[in-house]
Design a protein around this motif. Structure first.
Motif, PDB file in Angstrom:
ATOM      1  N   ALA A 361       0.831  -1.206   0.000  1.00  0.00           N
ATOM      2  CA  ALA A 361       0.000   0.000   0.000  1.00  0.00           C
ATOM      3  C   ALA A 361       0.869   1.260   0.000  1.00  0.00           C
ATOM      4  N   PHE A 362       1.947   1.236   0.779  1.00  0.00           N
ATOM      5  CA  PHE A 362       2.848   2.388   0.836  1.00  0.00           C
ATOM      6  C   PHE A 362       3.516   2.624  -0.514  1.00  0.00           C
ATOM      7  N   VAL A 363       4.016   1.572  -1.121  1.00  0.00           N
ATOM      8  CA  VAL A 363       4.689   1.707  -2.410  1.00  0.00           C
ATOM      9  C   VAL A 363       3.716   2.189  -3.479  1.00  0.00           C
ATOM     10  N   SER A 364       2.501   1.693  -3.451  1.00  0.00           N
ATOM     11  CA  SER A 364       1.497   2.135  -4.418  1.00  0.00           C
ATOM     12  C   SER A 364       1.234   3.630  -4.295  1.00  0.00           C
ATOM     13  N   ALA A 365       1.076   4.097  -3.050  1.00  0.00           N
ATOM     14  CA  ALA A 365       0.861   5.533  -2.831  1.00  0.00           C
ATOM     15  C   ALA A 365       2.080   6.343  -3.243  1.00  0.00           C
ATOM     16  N   LEU A 366       3.258   5.812  -2.956  1.00  0.00           N
ATOM     17  CA  LEU A 366       4.491   6.528  -3.286  1.00  0.00           C
ATOM     18  C   LEU A 366       4.668   6.651  -4.797  1.00  0.00           C
ATOM     19  N   LYS A 367       4.444   5.562  -5.502  1.00  0.00           N
ATOM     20  CA  LYS A 367       4.602   5.605  -6.955  1.00  0.00           C
ATOM     21  C   LYS A 367       3.615   6.561  -7.609  1.00  0.00           C
ATOM     22  N   ALA A 368       2.428   6.686  -7.026  1.00  0.00           N
ATOM     23  CA  ALA A 368       1.415   7.574  -7.602  1.00  0.00           C
ATOM     24  C   ALA A 368       1.749   9.042  -7.390  1.00  0.00           C
ATOM     25  N   ALA A 369       2.623   9.326  -6.410  1.00  0.00           N
ATOM     26  CA  ALA A 369       2.872  10.719  -6.048  1.00  0.00           C
ATOM     27  C   ALA A 369       4.223  11.255  -6.496  1.00  0.00           C
ATOM     28  N   THR A 370       5.256  10.425  -6.451  1.00  0.00           N
ATOM     29  CA  THR A 370       6.605  10.958  -6.610  1.00  0.00           C
ATOM     30  C   THR A 370       7.062  11.026  -8.059  1.00  0.00           C
ATOM     31  N   ARG A 371       8.004  11.911  -8.287  1.00  0.00           N
ATOM     32  CA  ARG A 371       8.651  12.008  -9.588  1.00  0.00           C
ATOM     33  C   ARG A 371       9.916  11.167  -9.633  1.00  0.00           C
ATOM     34  N   GLU A 372      10.407  10.772  -8.464  1.00  0.00           N
ATOM     35  CA  GLU A 372      11.650  10.032  -8.373  1.00  0.00           C
ATOM     36  C   GLU A 372      11.410   8.524  -8.506  1.00  0.00           C
ATOM     37  N   SER A 373      12.505   7.801  -8.635  1.00  0.00           N
ATOM     38  CA  SER A 373      12.423   6.347  -8.822  1.00  0.00           C
ATOM     39  C   SER A 373      12.027   5.657  -7.519  1.00  0.00           C
ATOM     40  N   VAL A 374      11.165   4.652  -7.654  1.00  0.00           N
ATOM     41  CA  VAL A 374      10.754   3.821  -6.527  1.00  0.00           C
ATOM     42  C   VAL A 374      11.029   2.362  -6.903  1.00  0.00           C
ATOM     43  N   VAL A 375      11.792   1.688  -6.068  1.00  0.00           N
ATOM     44  CA  VAL A 375      12.068   0.270  -6.258  1.00  0.00           C
ATOM     45  C   VAL A 375      11.386  -0.487  -5.126  1.00  0.00           C
ATOM     46  N   TYR A 376      10.696  -1.559  -5.476  1.00  0.00           N
ATOM     47  CA  TYR A 376      10.061  -2.392  -4.454  1.00  0.00           C
ATOM     48  C   TYR A 376      10.457  -3.834  -4.671  1.00  0.00           C
ATOM     49  N   ALA A 377      11.088  -4.424  -3.665  1.00  0.00           N
ATOM     50  CA  ALA A 377      11.470  -5.832  -3.724  1.00  0.00           C
ATOM     51  C   ALA A 377      10.735  -6.593  -2.636  1.00  0.00           C
ATOM     52  N   GLU A 378      10.000  -7.597  -3.051  1.00  0.00           N
ATOM     53  CA  GLU A 378       9.249  -8.447  -2.133  1.00  0.00           C
ATOM     54  C   GLU A 378       9.933  -9.811  -2.113  1.00  0.00           C
ATOM     55  N   LEU A 379      10.470 -10.192  -0.968  1.00  0.00           N
ATOM     56  CA  LEU A 379      11.309 -11.379  -0.884  1.00  0.00           C
ATOM     57  C   LEU A 379      10.514 -12.576  -0.372  1.00  0.00           C
ATOM     58  N   PRO A 380      10.299 -13.597  -1.198  1.00  0.00           N
ATOM     59  CA  PRO A 380       9.523 -14.773  -0.778  1.00  0.00           C
ATOM     60  C   PRO A 380      10.149 -15.466   0.435  1.00  0.00           C
ATOM     61  N   GLY A 381       9.333 -15.740   1.425  1.00  0.00           N
ATOM     62  CA  GLY A 381       9.776 -16.468   2.596  1.00  0.00           C
ATOM     63  C   GLY A 381      10.476 -15.653   3.658  1.00  0.00           C
ATOM     64  N   ALA A 382      10.813 -14.409   3.367  1.00  0.00           N
ATOM     65  CA  ALA A 382      11.584 -13.607   4.323  1.00  0.00           C
ATOM     66  C   ALA A 382      10.730 -13.207   5.509  1.00  0.00           C
ATOM     67  N   GLN A 383      11.292 -13.376   6.690  1.00  0.00           N
ATOM     68  CA  GLN A 383      10.648 -12.968   7.928  1.00  0.00           C
ATOM     69  C   GLN A 383      11.090 -11.559   8.312  1.00  0.00           C
ATOM     70  N   HIS A 384      10.485 -11.036   9.362  1.00  0.00           N
ATOM     71  CA  HIS A 384      10.929  -9.794   9.977  1.00  0.00           C
ATOM     72  C   HIS A 384      12.372  -9.971  10.446  1.00  0.00           C
ATOM     73  N   ALA A 385      13.159  -8.906  10.368  1.00  0.00           N
ATOM     74  CA  ALA A 385      14.536  -8.886  10.886  1.00  0.00           C
ATOM     75  C   ALA A 385      15.468  -9.823  10.138  1.00  0.00           C
ATOM     76  N   PHE A 386      15.142 -10.166   8.896  1.00  0.00           N
ATOM     77  CA  PHE A 386      15.924 -11.170   8.182  1.00  0.00           C
ATOM     78  C   PHE A 386      17.357 -10.727   7.938  1.00  0.00           C
ATOM     79  N   GLU A 387      17.650  -9.393   7.883  1.00  0.00           N
ATOM     80  CA  GLU A 387      18.991  -8.952   7.493  1.00  0.00           C
ATOM     81  C   GLU A 387      19.838  -8.475   8.674  1.00  0.00           C
TER      82      GLU A 387
END
Length: 416
Positions: A361-387
């Protein structure tokens, strides 16, 4: 309990952890902490778990335990668990296959051509087993640390650490600011972001990790004020360590993802800069990871698993009904605009603490508003705090973030 009983218990626990890492569990309420811990540690350290469990099995076999029915049952359970862990390891190995297409979609398929050749040599598509086989070994050669430097007057909570490259860089080091997570109530600068910070510092970036005031002693907006105070300190002082104060990127996970995205979307907001209103707190790029982007949950994403109680009691110390404008102000999604910096949002599909739909939802709103580049990576299986520590998924993610940061810096140096 006998050795055979212990072996069977460990096998059952391993199978549960593997199941938790594979299955995307929702609305499990009080089971969430147990599910999260088991899924997180199993999913990120799958191959290491196989190694110690096979070693344990070899020890049991050496002492003749394989004739025991409990051990035989446990071995079958372990075998099923190992198959699941192999799947988890292969899933983590595919992280690069998710990050590179996401970067290409957000920045352009030939985005690396925008990065100068001398900087492209620092990018990597491969990972080293020497890193993920030692998940908690962080220090790296060529990086000098400066610890516990005061950037404000709140004692321990206003200290920062600097990770400085030993070799000089023409034009000064671009800066990466790391904001730790911990639900706004716990956390330390030493505990998070180290795989990324050491990676970038080895490659000519200066990295700064901060503490900030925590709830319930601190009440929002104290947390974001401290983040902006740290940006102001960097702007005024980082040149003393060879940094370029004109280019600051910001990152963080969980509460740090919330604060890093909020800081990037609210530059120079005077009421959040008391005593330093005239210092520029603009950041040039942002990488929020599994962040909280909407305190009000306006899309009803967390139905039944709301954060409202935590936020009302500890962080905001008021309800949305009492001070809706404060809750709106605390939500990064309320501030998306055409002035947002380039942003790389990273989220795991299996995050049990901050659900993937919130990032979408955040990325969708961001892409609709900004002029700058937005990258969104959704990582299958990744939990919170994975990195937080080194793992296969972490190493690939660090490589991807390095690509984004180098691209952002190159575009800043040579705007079209």
């Amino acid at each position: 309990m006998s050795l055979a009983g212990i072996y069977l218990f460990l096998a059952l626990f391993s199978a549960f952890s593997t199941f938790a890492a594979i299955v995307q569990a929702r609305k499990i309420f009080y089971l969430t902490p147990v599910y999260f811990l088991c899924a997180w540690l199993c999913g990120e350290l799958a191959l290491l778990h196989i190694i110690w469990q096979v070693a344990l099995t070899a020890v049991v076999a050496f002492f003749g335990g394989l004739s025991d029915p409990l051990v035989q049952t446990g071995l079958w359970v372990f075998a099923a668990s190992w198959l699941g862990m192999v799947y988890l390891h292969c899933q983590a190995l595919d992280t690069a296959g998710r990050l590179r297409p996401a970067l290409g979609k957000g920045l352009g398929e030939d985005y690396r051509q925008d990065i100068p050749q001398e900087r492209r040599q620092h990018l990597s598509d491969t990972i080293s087993s020497s890193n993920w086989l030692r998940p908690f070994h962080f220090s790296r050669s060529g990086v000098q640390e400066h610890n516990n430097i005061a950037y404000g007057d709140a004692g321990k909570r206003n200290l920062l650490d600097i990770y400085q490259p030993q070799e000089e860089r023409e034009g000064g080091f671009p800066v990466l600011l790391q904001v730790h997570g911990g639900a706004w109530i716990i956390g330390e600068k030493e505990q998070q972001g180290k795989p990324l910070m050491y990676h970038m510092a080895q490659r000519g970036w200066i990295c700064v990790a901060i503490n900030y005031r925590l709830s319930p002693k601190a009440v929002f907006p104290d947390h974001i004020i401290d983040v902006k105070k740290a940006i102001a300190w960097i702007r005024q002082n980082i040149h003393e360590y060879g940094g370029n104060p004109d280019f600051i990127a910001i990152t963080g996970g969980s509460a740090g993802g919330h604060l890093s995205s909020l800081a990037s979307l609210t530059p120079n907001r005077r009421e959040w800069q008391p005593g330093f209103e005239d210092i520029d707190t603009t950041v040039q790029a942002a990488v929020p990871i599994y962040g909280v982007y909407d305190f009000l949950d306006r899309n009803n994403i967390r139905s039944g698993m709301s954060m409202e109680s935590l936020l009302s009691d500890k962080v905001m110390q008021c309800t949305p009904t009492e001070k809706r404008e404060a809750w709106e102000a605390a939500s990064p999604i309320s501030h998306v605009s055409d002035e947002a910096p380039p942003m790389f949002v990273i989220q795991g599909t299996h995050d049990s603490l901050v659900w993937v739909e919130e990032a979408r939802a955040f990325v969708s709103a961001l892409k609709a508003a900004t002029r700058e580049s937005v990258v969104y990576a959704e990582l299958p299986g990744a939990q919170h705090a994975f990195e937080i520590f080194h793992s296969v998924r972490t190493e690939h993610t660090v490589n991807g973030v390095a690509d984004f940061l180098e691209w952002s810096h190159a575009r800043w140096l040579s705007p079209e």
